[in-house]
Design an enzyme around this catalytic site. Structure first.
Site, PDB file in Angstrom:
ATOM      1  N   ARG A 112      53.569  41.343   2.935  1.00 42.87           N
ATOM      2  CA  ARG A 112      55.058  42.001   3.009  1.00 42.87           C
ATOM      3  C   ARG A 112      55.350  42.821   4.153  1.00 42.87           C
ATOM      4  O   ARG A 112      56.371  42.831   4.866  1.00 42.87           O
ATOM      5  CB  ARG A 112      55.488  42.469   1.710  1.00 42.87           C
ATOM      6  N   ARG A 155      61.171  44.248  -4.298  1.00 43.20           N
ATOM      7  CA  ARG A 155      60.912  44.741  -2.876  1.00 43.20           C
ATOM      8  C   ARG A 155      61.928  43.900  -1.831  1.00 43.20           C
ATOM      9  O   ARG A 155      61.433  43.176  -1.095  1.00 43.20           O
ATOM     10  CB  ARG A 155      59.479  44.906  -2.435  1.00 43.20           C
ATOM     11  N   PRO A 156      63.090  43.803  -2.403  1.00 43.82           N
ATOM     12  CA  PRO A 156      64.167  42.842  -1.428  1.00 43.82           C
ATOM     13  C   PRO A 156      64.147  43.715  -0.101  1.00 43.82           C
ATOM     14  O   PRO A 156      63.573  44.928  -0.025  1.00 43.82           O
ATOM     15  CB  PRO A 156      65.428  43.080  -2.063  1.00 43.82           C
ATOM     16  N   ILE A 157      64.511  42.779   0.840  1.00 43.26           N
ATOM     17  CA  ILE A 157      64.365  43.486   2.268  1.00 43.26           C
ATOM     18  C   ILE A 157      65.784  43.707   2.599  1.00 43.26           C
ATOM     19  O   ILE A 157      66.363  43.376   3.919  1.00 43.26           O
ATOM     20  CB  ILE A 157      63.936  42.635   3.264  1.00 43.26           C
ATOM     21  N   ASP A 158      66.848  43.656   1.487  1.00 41.35           N
ATOM     22  CA  ASP A 158      68.225  43.524   1.744  1.00 41.35           C
ATOM     23  C   ASP A 158      68.805  44.867   2.496  1.00 41.35           C
ATOM     24  O   ASP A 158      69.637  44.846   3.686  1.00 41.35           O
ATOM     25  CB  ASP A 158      69.086  43.581   0.589  1.00 41.35           C
ATOM     26  N   LEU A 159      68.052  46.022   2.342  1.00 42.55           N
ATOM     27  CA  LEU A 159      68.272  47.295   3.031  1.00 42.55           C
ATOM     28  C   LEU A 159      68.145  46.976   4.720  1.00 42.55           C
ATOM     29  O   LEU A 159      68.675  47.295   5.562  1.00 42.55           O
ATOM     30  CB  LEU A 159      67.565  48.493   2.499  1.00 42.55           C
ATOM     31  N   ILE A 175      60.101  54.600  -8.073  1.00 39.87           N
ATOM     32  CA  ILE A 175      60.216  53.750  -6.775  1.00 39.87           C
ATOM     33  C   ILE A 175      60.168  52.143  -6.947  1.00 39.87           C
ATOM     34  O   ILE A 175      60.891  51.413  -6.553  1.00 39.87           O
ATOM     35  CB  ILE A 175      59.056  54.259  -5.792  1.00 39.87           C
ATOM     36  N   ARG A 214      42.560  45.533   1.366  1.00 41.58           N
ATOM     37  CA  ARG A 214      43.779  45.528   2.361  1.00 41.58           C
ATOM     38  C   ARG A 214      44.251  46.730   2.838  1.00 41.58           C
ATOM     39  O   ARG A 214      44.747  46.933   3.846  1.00 41.58           O
ATOM     40  CB  ARG A 214      45.094  45.068   1.455  1.00 41.58           C
ATOM     41  N   CYS A 216      51.666  42.442  -2.050  1.00 39.10           N
ATOM     42  CA  CYS A 216      51.604  42.784  -3.519  1.00 39.10           C
ATOM     43  C   CYS A 216      52.818  42.455  -4.251  1.00 39.10           C
ATOM     44  O   CYS A 216      53.914  42.965  -4.040  1.00 39.10           O
ATOM     45  CB  CYS A 216      51.168  44.381  -3.404  1.00 39.10           C
ATOM     46  N   LYS A 220      46.923  53.414   7.130  1.00 38.13           N
ATOM     47  CA  LYS A 220      47.432  52.036   6.883  1.00 38.13           C
ATOM     48  C   LYS A 220      48.795  52.113   7.371  1.00 38.13           C
ATOM     49  O   LYS A 220      49.559  51.492   8.250  1.00 38.13           O
ATOM     50  CB  LYS A 220      47.212  51.426   5.668  1.00 38.13           C
ATOM     51  N   ASN A 221      49.603  52.949   6.744  1.00 37.11           N
ATOM     52  CA  ASN A 221      51.119  52.823   6.496  1.00 37.11           C
ATOM     53  C   ASN A 221      51.721  53.392   7.930  1.00 37.11           C
ATOM     54  O   ASN A 221      52.940  53.302   8.073  1.00 37.11           O
ATOM     55  CB  ASN A 221      51.855  53.279   5.366  1.00 37.11           C
ATOM     56  N   ASP A 247      52.340  55.483  -4.368  1.00 38.15           N
ATOM     57  CA  ASP A 247      51.050  54.846  -3.992  1.00 38.15           C
ATOM     58  C   ASP A 247      49.875  55.673  -4.596  1.00 38.15           C
ATOM     59  O   ASP A 247      48.963  55.017  -4.900  1.00 38.15           O
ATOM     60  CB  ASP A 247      50.951  54.984  -2.329  1.00 38.15           C
TER      61      ASP A 247
HETATM   62  C1  EPZ Z   1      56.453  51.295   2.094  1.00 36.98           C
HETATM   63  O1  EPZ Z   1      56.745  50.075   1.718  1.00 36.98           O
HETATM   64  C2  EPZ Z   1      54.864  51.361   1.929  1.00 36.98           C
HETATM   65  N1  EPZ Z   1      54.247  50.280   3.046  1.00 36.98           N
HETATM   66  C3  EPZ Z   1      54.456  51.335   0.607  1.00 36.98           C
HETATM   67  O2  EPZ Z   1      53.104  51.629   0.412  1.00 36.98           O
HETATM   68  C4  EPZ Z   1      54.880  52.575  -0.166  1.00 36.98           C
HETATM   69  O3  EPZ Z   1      54.895  52.568  -1.699  1.00 36.98           O
HETATM   70  C5  EPZ Z   1      56.543  52.538   0.145  1.00 36.98           C
HETATM   71  O4  EPZ Z   1      56.869  52.706   1.478  1.00 36.98           O
HETATM   72  C6  EPZ Z   1      57.334  53.679  -0.578  1.00 36.98           C
HETATM   73  O5  EPZ Z   1      56.644  55.064  -0.143  1.00 36.98           O
HETATM   74  C7  EPZ Z   1      54.216  50.470   4.037  1.00 36.98           C
HETATM   75  O6  EPZ Z   1      54.378  51.303   4.769  1.00 36.98           O
HETATM   76  C8  EPZ Z   1      53.330  49.213   4.780  1.00 36.98           C
HETATM   77  P1  EPZ Z   1      60.601  50.939   0.726  1.00 36.98           P
HETATM   78  P2  EPZ Z   1      58.243  49.666   1.713  1.00 36.98           P
HETATM   79  O7  EPZ Z   1      61.288  50.248   1.483  1.00 36.98           O
HETATM   80  O8  EPZ Z   1      58.577  50.068   3.029  1.00 36.98           O
HETATM   81  C9  EPZ Z   1      63.585  49.303  -2.792  1.00 36.98           C
HETATM   82  C10 EPZ Z   1      50.703  50.785  -0.299  1.00 36.98           C
HETATM   83  O9  EPZ Z   1      50.556  50.794  -1.440  1.00 36.98           O
HETATM   84  N2  EPZ Z   1      64.215  48.783  -1.413  1.00 36.98           N
HETATM   85  O10 EPZ Z   1      60.736  52.387   0.707  1.00 36.98           O
HETATM   86  O11 EPZ Z   1      58.287  48.323   1.264  1.00 36.98           O
HETATM   87  C11 EPZ Z   1      62.033  48.737  -3.089  1.00 36.98           C
HETATM   88  O12 EPZ Z   1      62.608  47.821  -4.123  1.00 36.98           O
HETATM   89  C12 EPZ Z   1      52.316  50.254  -0.005  1.00 36.98           C
HETATM   90  O13 EPZ Z   1      50.084  51.083   0.889  1.00 36.98           O
HETATM   91  C13 EPZ Z   1      65.329  48.088  -1.656  1.00 36.98           C
HETATM   92  O14 EPZ Z   1      65.829  48.100  -2.983  1.00 36.98           O
HETATM   93  O15 EPZ Z   1      59.054  50.650   0.720  1.00 36.98           O
HETATM   94  C14 EPZ Z   1      61.165  49.671  -3.716  1.00 36.98           C
HETATM   95  O16 EPZ Z   1      61.593  49.822  -5.036  1.00 36.98           O
HETATM   96  C15 EPZ Z   1      53.136  49.719  -1.259  1.00 36.98           C
HETATM   97  N3  EPZ Z   1      65.901  47.206  -0.791  1.00 36.98           N
HETATM   98  C16 EPZ Z   1      61.790  50.925  -2.876  1.00 36.98           C
HETATM   99  O17 EPZ Z   1      63.003  50.793  -2.320  1.00 36.98           O
HETATM  100  C17 EPZ Z   1      65.217  47.240   0.412  1.00 36.98           C
HETATM  101  O18 EPZ Z   1      65.622  46.608   1.316  1.00 36.98           O
HETATM  102  C18 EPZ Z   1      60.542  51.408  -1.869  1.00 36.98           C
HETATM  103  O19 EPZ Z   1      60.806  50.577  -0.781  1.00 36.98           O
HETATM  104  C19 EPZ Z   1      63.866  47.973   0.510  1.00 36.98           C
HETATM  105  C20 EPZ Z   1      63.555  48.635  -0.471  1.00 36.98           C
END
Ligand code: EPZ
Length: 428
Positions: free
Chosen positions: A92, A121-125, A337, A407, A116, A22-23, A315
């Site tokens: 998301r 999960r802000p998208i600030d980054l 995480i 999903r 979910c 999926k990812n 995950d």
């Molecule tokens: C990806 O989510 C995966 N989703 C998630 O899988 C997975 O848990 C996650 O990576 C970590 O491995 C997809 O690939 C579609 P992140 P993503 O950006 O990209 C913080 C599943 O169950 N963060 O690495 O959203 C955030 O708050 C899903 O298949 C910021 O602070 O993960 C989180 O605590 C769930 N600011 C951590 O980083 C940002 O701008 C991980 O986020 C972005 C993230």
């Protein structure tokens, strides 16, 4: 909403094949926007999240042809540059399309994502990284940027041209790393990401883009370089196997004391999961892309700490949590995480689990056996944990709101039933 009715206490054994990731599929589906032509994708799992992503691609103007194992995407007629809010709200990870649309059109509009509820999960980054602005001899940071404006819940990113820059991520965010790669494929010059996420899904995205003619180096390490190119070409690409589904199926067999031959896996993607499965007493054998697991009569308690790849994947935290509720001894889980990924625990407690949660730490006291009852999925992986618990519980477990599970898992009930489980779907 539908439910799984699960008859507990049946040992799982046999062999099963893992579906596509999926990812990895989601960013690779987004990447097809960058090729102004035809891309053929194989091994994309037929799940809600990939269907929603294809809905958005069609909304943008893509022509999609599907047969049994192939999705053909023609993006020649893509004209729209905004992700529709009603689809964005459903998932998301649709934010991954932003980087691809921006990379192709130097413009994209989208609303704040849904998905979910496992943390803010802000998208600030992602947005911070989009700050591409014209390099200026006055600007020592040589940071590049896209003008980002927000208006009544919508974000618009616009620029004349994306020009390569150096971006250092505060957190090795998977989505932010993928979005920067997608936005930089056609940039002028080179973008270098430091503290990049190293997940295998990012390697798969880079392999697919490079096959199309992009120039991406270092995927899988924490420094990734993307050198802008002028054009991409039509390709066929097969998506990697789903490492989280692989781990979930192994845990389903382990909690029932069974044995399995798991086919079409990439073992090095799940080293951490296999190490923990051995610690809880499973015998593991690896033979190329197959994994053999034999579970012990009684699982042993282990401690889990989730970390960015190659650490133990977040995950898999809830699925291991379910298994550890009936292990011999006490286990500690530290979720580093996401800040809200223990929501499944209350549902497990309704089945007799002894778990206490304090912030990012959960302490599990192993009990002899869980008892079947009605429980409710809270999110994708939390729902999977309840299914795992139901397989080993005494009596029947009803897992409600399985839409969360659909999903991210392709035919989870069918796969488990093939191994000897007894799961029936009840439409509500
Ligand atoms: C990806 O989510 C995966 N989703 C998630 O899988 C997975 O848990 C996650 O990576 C970590 O491995 C997809 O690939 C579609 P992140 P993503 O950006 O990209 C913080 C599943 O169950 N963060 O690495 O959203 C955030 O708050 C899903 O298949 C910021 O602070 O993960 C989180 O605590 C769930 N600011 C951590 O980083 C940002 O701008 C991980 O986020 C972005 C993230």
């Amino acid at each position: 909403m539908s439910s799984y009715i699960i008859e507990g206490g049946r040992k799982l054994e046999g062999e099963i094949e893992v579906s596509g990731s999926k990812n990895a599929s989601l960013p690779i589906l987004a990447a097809t926007i960058l090729n102004k032509g035809n891309t053929k994708l194989y091994n994309v799992p037929n799940i809600h999240d990939t269907k929603i992503t294809q809905e958005i691609l069609k909304y943008l103007g893509c022509k999609i042809k599907k047969n049994s194992d192939k999705i053909e995407i023609n993006t020649k007629k893509v004209t729209k540059k905004e992700i529709p809010e009603h689809l964005m709200r459903q998932m998301r990870s649709t934010v991954i399309l932003a980087g691809a649309i921006l990379g192709r059109f130097n413009e994209v509009t989208f609303s704040y994502p849904g998905g979910c509820d496992i943390g803010s999960r802000p998208i600030d980054l992602h947005l911070a990284a989009f700050k591409f602005q014209k390099p200026s001899f006055l600007n020592s940071f040589s940071k590049l940027g896209v003008n980002i404006s927000e208006d009544s819940g919508f974000i618009t990113c616009k620029c004349d041209k994306i020009i390569g820059t150096n971006i250092d991520l505060d957190f090795p965010s998977v989505g932010a790393t993928e979005n920067i790669i997608l936005a930089s494929v056609y940039a002028d010059g080179t973008t270098k990401i430091t503290n990049a996420a190293m997940e295998p899904e990012i390697v798969d995205l880079a392999k697919c883009l490079n096959k199309m003619g992009a120039k991406i180096e270092g995927a899988g390490t924490n420094v990734i370089k993307i050198t802008g190119v002028k054009k991409l070409n039509d390709v066929s690409y097969s998506v990697m196997p789903d490492r989280i589904e692989a781990g979930t199926l192994l845990c389903a067999v382990a909690i029932t004391g069974g044995n399995v031959k798991l086919k079409n896996v990439i073992p090095e993607h799940i080293n951490q999961i296999l190490a923990k499965l051995e610690q809880i007493g499973c015998e593991i054998e690896i033979e190329k892309r197959n994994i053999y697991l034999k579970a012990p009569k009684k699982l042993k308690a282990v401690d889990i700490k989730t970390m960015p790849y190659p650490g133990f994947p977040t995950d898999m935290q809830s699925v291991f949590g379910a298994m550890l509720t009936i292990a011999k001894g006490n286990s500690i889980i530290i979720e580093n995480i996401f800040e809200n990924r223990f929501r499944y625990v209350n549902e497990l407690k309704r089945m007799g689990a002894k778990v206490s949660v304090e912030g990012k730490i959960a302490i599990l006291k192993g009990v002899r056996r869980l008892s079947g009852t009605t429980v409710e999925s809270t999110d994708l992986r939390g729902g999977a944990a309840l299914v795992i618990a139901g397989l080993a519980a005494k009596g029947t477990t009803i897992v409600r709101k399985i839409e969360y599970i659909l999903r991210g898992y392709e035919g989870l009930d069918k796969k488990l039933n093939k191994l000897g489980a007894k799961i029936v779907v009840k439409e509500e």
